[in-house]
Each structure stands twice: as C-alpha cells, then as structure tokens.
Design an enzyme around this catalytic site. Structure first.
Site, PDB file in Angstrom:
ATOM      1  N   SER A  48       0.805  -1.225   0.000  1.00  0.00           N
ATOM      2  CA  SER A  48       0.000   0.000   0.000  1.00  0.00           C
ATOM      3  C   SER A  48       0.835   1.272   0.000  1.00  0.00           C
ATOM      4  O   SER A  48       0.342   2.335  -0.373  1.00  0.00           O
ATOM      5  CB  SER A  48      -0.948   0.017   1.213  1.00  0.00           C
ATOM      6  OG  SER A  48      -0.227  -0.151   2.421  1.00  0.00           O
ATOM      7  N   ASP A 333      -2.871   8.396   7.625  1.00  0.00           N
ATOM      8  CA  ASP A 333      -3.812   7.573   8.381  1.00  0.00           C
ATOM      9  C   ASP A 333      -3.006   6.802   9.426  1.00  0.00           C
ATOM     10  O   ASP A 333      -1.893   7.205   9.774  1.00  0.00           O
ATOM     11  CB  ASP A 333      -4.649   6.672   7.455  1.00  0.00           C
ATOM     12  CG  ASP A 333      -3.816   5.685   6.644  1.00  0.00           C
ATOM     13  OD1 ASP A 333      -2.642   5.442   7.002  1.00  0.00           O
ATOM     14  OD2 ASP A 333      -4.333   5.154   5.637  1.00  0.00           O
ATOM     15  N   HIS A 336       0.009   4.893   7.008  1.00  0.00           N
ATOM     16  CA  HIS A 336       0.670   5.394   5.807  1.00  0.00           C
ATOM     17  C   HIS A 336       1.173   6.830   5.965  1.00  0.00           C
ATOM     18  O   HIS A 336       0.490   7.664   6.564  1.00  0.00           O
ATOM     19  CB  HIS A 336      -0.287   5.305   4.617  1.00  0.00           C
ATOM     20  CG  HIS A 336      -0.804   3.920   4.404  1.00  0.00           C
ATOM     21  ND1 HIS A 336      -2.078   3.551   4.799  1.00  0.00           N
ATOM     22  CD2 HIS A 336      -0.219   2.827   3.873  1.00  0.00           C
ATOM     23  CE1 HIS A 336      -2.254   2.270   4.505  1.00  0.00           C
ATOM     24  NE2 HIS A 336      -1.148   1.806   3.950  1.00  0.00           N
TER      25      HIS A 336
END
Length: 357
Positions: A48, A333, A336
């Site tokens: 991610s 978040d 990340h």
C-alpha cells in the site's frame, strides 16, 4: 517513521535531512517536460505504500479510492493511493523526470504507457500468499511478477523481438517495497496466522528473505537490471502500532521495530549476493529505517493520523474532513505516511538509486 534515538543519531538524521533538502532543491525542475527522464522506464512493485489503485476493484477492505484520500492529489481525486497526495514511488518518478504518473496494472495501460512503466503494487500484499488475506483480496509479489510477465510479453510484441524488449528493459528502473505486511498483517496476527507459533523472529526473517530472493531472481530473468529493494519500515512507529501496543508518551513500540531487524539484515546480505551472482545487473538496498527516522525527525506531529481513522482498519473514515495541518503530520492515516513525509523519503531513496542508474 518515528524517533527513539540517541542525540548523536538524531544529529546524523538531521544532517541527512539537510542533504535531502538540497537534493530536492537541485531537482526542482522535473516532470515539466524540461528534460528527459534519467531512465526511459520505471516499474514498481510493492504494497500500500506504493499502490496507485490496483486494489480499487478487488473484494477487500484495504482500498483507498474514496475521500478524504487524495485530497492533495492533482484535482483532489481519490485514485486509490493510501495518502492525501502522492506516494513515495510517485515522487521518485517525478524526481527522475517522468511527466506522468506510472499507471496501475489494473488500469490496463496501453502500448505507449507500458513502454514507460507499470505499477503493480497492492495494498495489504506481501511476500507470502497468505499475508493480508484476512482483509480480502490482494496481489502478492508472486502474482505481481506474473502480471509483469504479461507486460514483458507485450513489450516484446510492440518492439518486434525479445532482444529489443531485453535491451529496453535493461535500461529501466525497478523498485520493490515488500515485507511490511508479512509482519503487520501476518506474523503479528496470531488470531488468523500461525506463523508466530511456527517460527521465532529470526527463523521467520530467514523464511521471508529466502522467498524474496527467489522473486528477485525471477525479476532478473524477466529482464530487470537496475533494481532498488526497500527494507521493512519502522513498523512500531505507526499510529496504529502505538495505539495498539504502545504508550502514549512514547513515539515508537521498540519491540516491533526490533522484530524486523533480522529481516533487514538478511535482505542486505541477499542484495550483496545477487550483485555477485548477476554481473549484468545492479541491485541496491534502500534503507527504509533511516528514511523513516529522517521523516520522523522532520514533523512536529509524529504519531497521530491526520485523517479520522476507523479503529477496526486504521484507514480514513469515508468522507470525513481531515486535519488542516497536513504538512505538519508524518502520518496521513494509522499506517501510511503523508505526502509531506513521502517528499523526504523519496529523495533519500533516490540518492541510493542513483548508484545503479
């Protein structure tokens, strides 16, 4: 990212930070058509941290194609990047001189696009097939390489021969960011994984790095000759880690960071061995721990997410307005980095990548 370091280490990180600021200033005129990219093509593999939207149409809770993700991306679009804006991989592309973002494999890039590069990264994915699957579908590294195999075949047809494709691919930059989720979304999830019962930390690191080595050899077989490989990040310094295992007065969960040390040490050794084995290629280790430390030093808000996060997933709650002070946050978040943090990490990686370009 985070900071639980001595004064001397902090001074070293700050010195590196100033060096990076200088590199950014020197590379300010990029991605505007003013110069040719430093490499003709750029292929991206990972999780991610690099995913530009490959998870958007998968059956998974790990996707980021909704507001407030993308609030600072061009046109404010939530593309599926796990950031308020650009990822580290995007910024490396900009610094190299690419005019456009490297497209996700899931977007079915056209012939012109794949000659410039493809991004295969997938949120929650890892080196192991099982990693992250309790959250839904993802594209593990083995499958990402199968997808790249399709791209290589297409390039051969476009250029007219396998030799022409090999010559083209030999000039490309490859970057791979894997291993984080094999800890966060596998080894440290005993309710859904038995790896922590079967392997002690050093055994698990050896198992993972052996798998990684096989995949990097596959990448070489498919034509990769300039390969950057990141280590596992400071997984104990994320807001999620601190909320779950930490102390509100500490910036990191040291036990989590220590857990991944054997992986990074073994990965460095594998990179050295690959450079000896393949004299026609150059592999370089990208030190994500130092990069994360630099980012951690730079921001006044180090361990709190900018967006309001779901306690279940650590992802931003849809359509809730994020903080206004995004440039002050290391994290977007609970897992990340913010775009601001990525803008420090990317040039740090690029300094290492320059050695193989």
């Amino acid at each position: 990212m985070g900071s639980s370091r001595s004064d001397s280490q902090s001074s070293s990180l700050i010195s590196s930070l100033f060096s990076i600021v200088g590199l950014l200033a020197g590379a300010a005129v990029v991605a505007d058509g003013s110069r040719e990219p430093e490499v003709p093509c750029y292929f991206i593999f990972g999780d991610s941290l690099f995913d530009p939207g490959n998870n958007n149409n998968l059956n998974t809770t790990m996707k980021a194609n909704y507001p407030p993700y993308g609030v600072d991306f061009p046109s404010g679009v939530a593309t599926g990047r796990y950031s308020n804006g650009r990822t580290t991989a995007d910024i490396i592309g900009e610094l190299l001189g690419f005019e456009s973002f490297i497209p996700p494999f899931a977007s079915a890039p056209n012939n012109s696009e794949i000659l410039v590069g493809v991004n295969y990264a997938s949120g929650s994915a890892g080196l192991l097939l099982e990693t992250g699957k309790f959250m839904g579908e993802n594209i593990d590294l083995s499958q990402q390489l199968k997808n790249h195999e399709q791209t290589v075949s297409r390039i051969g047809k476009i250029l007219g021969s396998k030799k022409a494709a090999d010559d083209h691919l030999a000039q490309c930059l490859y970057i791979c960011n894997m291993g984080n989720n094999d800890y966060i979304a596998n080894y440290l999830q005993p309710q859904v994984s038995n790896f922590s019962k079967r392997y002690n930390p050093d055994q698990f690191a050896a198992f993972l790095v052996e798998q990684y080595s096989h995949e990097l050899v596959r990448m070489h077989v498919m034509g990769a000759r300039k390969v950057g490989v990141t280590g596992v990040n400071l997984i104990g310094c994320t807001p999620a880690a601190i909320a779950m295992y930490g102390d509100k007065d500490l910036l990191c969960v040291d036990s989590m960071n220590k857990l991944v040390v054997p992986f990074n040490e073994r990965l460095k050794a594998i990179i050295d061995k690959l450079n000896v084995r393949f004299t026609d290629a150059k592999f370089v280790y990208l030190d994500s721990v130092t990069a994360g430390g630099i980012a951690g030093q730079a921001f006044p808000i180090k361990s709190t997410a900018c967006c309001k996060v779901s306690l279940a997933t650590g992802m931003c709650i849809p359509n809730v307005e994020p903080c206004k002070t995004r440039r002050a946050h290391a994290f977007w978040d609970a897992f990340h980095p913010s775009e601001a943090a990525s803008r420090l990490i990317a040039p740090f990686y690029l300094r290492a990548l320059k050695k193989i370009l």
